[in-house]
Design a protein around this motif. Structure first.
Motif, mmCIF file in Angstrom:
data_model
loop_
_atom_site.group_PDB
_atom_site.id
_atom_site.type_symbol
_atom_site.label_atom_id
_atom_site.label_comp_id
_atom_site.label_asym_id
_atom_site.label_seq_id
_atom_site.Cartn_x
_atom_site.Cartn_y
_atom_site.Cartn_z
ATOM 1 N N ALA A 321 54.460 194.278 133.074
ATOM 2 C CA ALA A 321 54.719 193.490 134.284
ATOM 3 C C ALA A 321 55.788 194.172 135.128
ATOM 4 C CB ALA A 321 55.168 192.085 133.901
ATOM 5 N N TYR A 322 55.712 193.965 136.442
ATOM 6 C CA TYR A 322 56.754 194.556 137.284
ATOM 7 C C TYR A 322 58.101 193.899 137.018
ATOM 8 C CZ TYR A 322 55.830 190.593 140.516
ATOM 9 O OH TYR A 322 55.643 189.344 141.071
ATOM 10 N N THR A 323 59.154 194.598 137.358
ATOM 11 C CA THR A 323 60.514 194.098 137.113
ATOM 12 C C THR A 323 61.325 194.154 138.393
ATOM 13 O OG1 THR A 323 61.493 196.241 136.540
ATOM 14 C CG2 THR A 323 60.396 195.019 134.755
ATOM 15 N N ASN A 324 62.523 193.606 138.324
ATOM 16 C CA ASN A 324 63.403 193.526 139.486
ATOM 17 C C ASN A 324 63.835 194.905 139.971
ATOM 18 O OD1 ASN A 324 64.690 191.698 141.284
ATOM 19 N ND2 ASN A 324 66.652 192.212 140.359
ATOM 20 N N ASP A 325 63.627 195.940 139.161
ATOM 21 C CA ASP A 325 64.004 197.293 139.544
ATOM 22 C C ASP A 325 63.043 197.889 140.578
ATOM 23 O OD1 ASP A 325 63.649 200.515 138.303
ATOM 24 O OD2 ASP A 325 65.512 199.799 139.191
ATOM 25 N N GLN A 326 61.864 197.280 140.746
ATOM 26 C CA GLN A 326 60.889 197.773 141.717
ATOM 27 C C GLN A 326 61.077 197.073 143.060
ATOM 28 O OE1 GLN A 326 57.833 197.277 138.285
ATOM 29 N NE2 GLN A 326 56.731 198.366 139.891
ATOM 30 N N ASN A 327 60.459 197.632 144.093
ATOM 31 C CA ASN A 327 60.561 197.059 145.431
ATOM 32 C C ASN A 327 59.447 196.054 145.695
ATOM 33 O OD1 ASN A 327 62.817 198.583 146.178
ATOM 34 N ND2 ASN A 327 61.555 200.291 146.895
ATOM 35 N N ARG A 337 57.672 206.460 142.496
ATOM 36 C CA ARG A 337 56.574 205.503 142.374
ATOM 37 C C ARG A 337 57.059 204.064 142.527
ATOM 38 N NH1 ARG A 337 52.105 208.534 139.887
ATOM 39 N NH2 ARG A 337 52.936 210.279 138.676
ATOM 40 N N ARG A 338 58.328 203.826 142.222
ATOM 41 C CA ARG A 338 58.864 202.468 142.345
ATOM 42 C C ARG A 338 59.250 202.136 143.782
ATOM 43 N NH1 ARG A 338 62.185 201.266 136.711
ATOM 44 N NH2 ARG A 338 60.719 202.376 135.343
ATOM 45 N N GLU A 339 59.060 203.083 144.691
ATOM 46 C CA GLU A 339 59.271 202.803 146.114
ATOM 47 C C GLU A 339 58.188 201.873 146.652
ATOM 48 O OE1 GLU A 339 61.380 206.899 147.716
ATOM 49 O OE2 GLU A 339 59.211 206.662 147.931
ATOM 50 N N ARG A 340 57.036 201.865 146.008
ATOM 51 C CA ARG A 340 55.877 201.161 146.558
ATOM 52 C C ARG A 340 55.852 199.701 146.106
ATOM 53 N NH1 ARG A 340 52.209 205.000 148.088
ATOM 54 N NH2 ARG A 340 51.284 203.298 149.301
ATOM 55 N N THR A 341 55.257 198.864 146.920
ATOM 56 C CA THR A 341 55.235 197.417 146.701
ATOM 57 C C THR A 341 54.749 197.047 145.291
ATOM 58 O OG1 THR A 341 54.781 197.087 149.044
ATOM 59 C CG2 THR A 341 54.315 195.234 147.575
ATOM 60 N N ALA A 342 55.602 196.375 144.540
ATOM 61 C CA ALA A 342 55.300 196.065 143.140
ATOM 62 C C ALA A 342 54.128 195.104 143.000
ATOM 63 C CB ALA A 342 56.537 195.485 142.457
ATOM 64 N N THR A 343 53.971 194.198 143.964
ATOM 65 C CA THR A 343 52.929 193.174 143.844
ATOM 66 C C THR A 343 51.554 193.642 144.309
ATOM 67 O OG1 THR A 343 53.546 192.302 146.020
ATOM 68 C CG2 THR A 343 54.582 191.296 144.085
ATOM 69 N N LEU A 344 51.463 194.891 144.795
ATOM 70 C CA LEU A 344 50.180 195.400 145.287
ATOM 71 C C LEU A 344 49.710 196.655 144.569
ATOM 72 C CD1 LEU A 344 50.602 194.992 149.155
ATOM 73 C CD2 LEU A 344 49.307 193.518 147.609
ATOM 74 N N ASN A 345 50.586 197.251 143.755
ATOM 75 C CA ASN A 345 50.268 198.551 143.184
ATOM 76 C C ASN A 345 50.450 198.612 141.673
ATOM 77 O OD1 ASN A 345 49.867 200.385 145.651
ATOM 78 N ND2 ASN A 345 51.835 199.417 146.106
#
Length: 483
Positions: A321-327, A337-345
């Motif tokens: 699952a995505y975490t708070n460290d992603q955007n 890779r964590r620059e990209r929207t966490a909820t779409l990628n």
């Protein structure tokens, strides 16, 4: 006419079953709040569950052990437990009910005689002295820990949450926000209890007990004894301090005797409860780490496979699952890779779980590679273990092995054996076991020496329960358990 009689009997049975379940709930509540005896059903939490939940858990238990686990039998055994003078304990009513029907050769005169025999060693356990707990940090793991510590406080015989430390200057606004985040969680739901704010004392009153909110940039500067806190365990979930030197700052503050990190630690013991916790003496270890959620998910399963079949080599892939460290939206980040929207990628990410688990199970050193993929869900993760084993196995063989460990032995709290054919990530939210073995997904190669195992894990809730189990062990407040 016959159909009507049959239907009336069904209605009567359902009414009797729900009535028995109501008594089951009352006795488990009385045992918990009056005697600090926690009842679970094959590792599943019982406290604050409703009638339908309890009936469904009994049906799962019966399917799991392939024998009927009757609510009527469970109630009868609970009555016998309630009549005994037992110390604070954790008892698995599912296992007791299963064994009551399996131990016919023992010729127990009645249920009470059976229960007395099974729990005869309960009063031989050492007296438990409660331990004060301080949460240093109040992010995702900190809040889940707070919720579980508070809901499971009971009479306060084990871990007592006394304070929470944040980087923010504590004022009414911080208290309000903290209370709001505790009351309702988008993933884990509403807190079972009440929360009030005491601005004058910089504290929250949660289920009637005071939890102080403190602010500090330097852990060593805090004096917890001012708040009546002593000999405390600090659980550091801030994400700031990872090595021994930094964590030692907690020990310089007044009122602290032990420190626990909720992440992989450097220069300190990394421990997965159930796998290697007995290798570390609570008397001599003042600083220790609970490793990562992924390590806690894979280590119990890898331990079973290594001990039972032997592991030659393998690869671990985590679908996390995505975490708070992603955007949340595309933006600059130190990891591209964590620059990209966490909820779409979906985003490929690194994990050191392969190396980390070798610190827990030394025989696996150099045998595992690992990687991770972050996916657009807020909670619930999956570890895929692709292993080459030394001894040949089959689907039935490996399922039998893992079912045995999930039912008895040192890993019953760590491994949940799933029978679901349609398991998906949302099904595992709120599972206290850190490793959920998907028995319907396992793949065995034709040569019977390559296996692919799918291990689900609630990377917040399941991991937090592992943290609490380890905290109880290192704080020496583990009760008598029968599971």
């Amino acid at each position: 006419m016959g159909n009507n009689i049959s239907y009336e009997r069904e209605l009567a049975f359902q009414a009797d079953r729900r009535k028995a379940t109501t008594e089951f709930i009352k006795i488990t509540s009385d045992l918990w709040y009056d005697k600090s005896i926690e009842i679970v059903l094959f590792k599943n939490q019982i406290i604050d569950r409703n009638v339908s939940d309890i009936i469904q858990l009994h049906e799962y238990a019966g399917e799991f052990v392939q024998k009927p686990i009757s609510i009527f039998d469970s109630v009868e055994i609970l009555r016998a437990i309630n009549d005994l003078d037992l110390p604070p304990s954790k008892l698995d009513i599912g296992k007791l009910t299963y064994e009551y029907h399996s131990d016919n050769d023992q010729n127990f005169a009645d249920v009470k005689t059976f229960v007395i025999d099974k729990l005869k060693n309960a009063n031989d356990t050492e007296v438990v002295h409660p331990k004060d707990v301080i949460l240093y940090g109040f992010g995702r793991i900190g809040r889940v820990l707070a919720r579980e510590l508070l809901v499971k406080t009971g009479k306060g015989n084990q871990l007592r949450l006394r304070a929470i430390v944040t980087n923010d200057m504590v004022d009414e606004g911080v208290l309000e926000k903290s209370a709001s985040l505790l009351r309702t969680d988008s993933v884990h739901g509403k807190l079972m209890g009440t929360i009030d704010i005491d601005v004058n004392r910089n504290s929250l009153i949660i289920n009637g007990t005071t939890v102080y909110f403190l602010s500090a940039e330097n852990p060593a500067a805090l004096d917890y004894t001012k708040y009546g806190i002593s000999d405390a365990l600090v659980i550091d979930n801030s994400g700031v301090f990872r090595n021994k030197a930094d964590l030692e700052m907690h020990l310089k503050s007044k009122g602290v005797s032990k420190v626990m990190l909720t992440a992989p630690g450097k220069e300190i013991p990394n421990i997965v409860h159930g796998v290697n916790h007995l290798d570390h003496d609570p008397e001599t270890n003042k600083i220790f780490a609970a490793a990562s959620c992924t390590t806690n998910a894979i280590a119990p399963i890898l331990k079973v496979i290594e001990d039972s079949l032997g592991i030659i080599k393998g690869h671990l892939e985590t679908i996390h699952a995505y975490t708070n460290d992603q955007n949340l939206i595309d933006n600059a980040h130190e990891k591209y890779r964590r620059e990209r929207t966490a909820t779409l990628n979906m985003a490929i990410s690194a994990t050191d779980a392969g190396d980390a688990v070798s610190k827990i199970i030394p025989s696996l050193k150099g045998k595992l590679t690992s990687n991770a993929i972050r996916v657009p869900i807020s909670n619930g993760s999956l570890a895929i273990l692709n292993l080459e084993v030394r001894n040949k196995t089959s689907l039935d063989g490996i399922n039998t092995i893992l079912k045995k460990y999930a039912l008895e032995g040192d890993l019953v709290e760590q491994i949940k054996y799933s029978l679901k054919k349609e398991m998906v990530s949302s099904d595992i939210n709120g599972t206290s076991a850190p490793a959920i073995y998907d028995s319907k997904a396992t793949i065995i190669s034709p040569n019977e020496k390559n296996v692919v195992l799918y291990i689900w894990y609630d990377n917040e809730y399941g991991y937090s329960h592992q943290v609490i189990r380890l905290a109880k062990h290192m704080a020496k407040v583990r009760r008598f358990t029968y599971n």
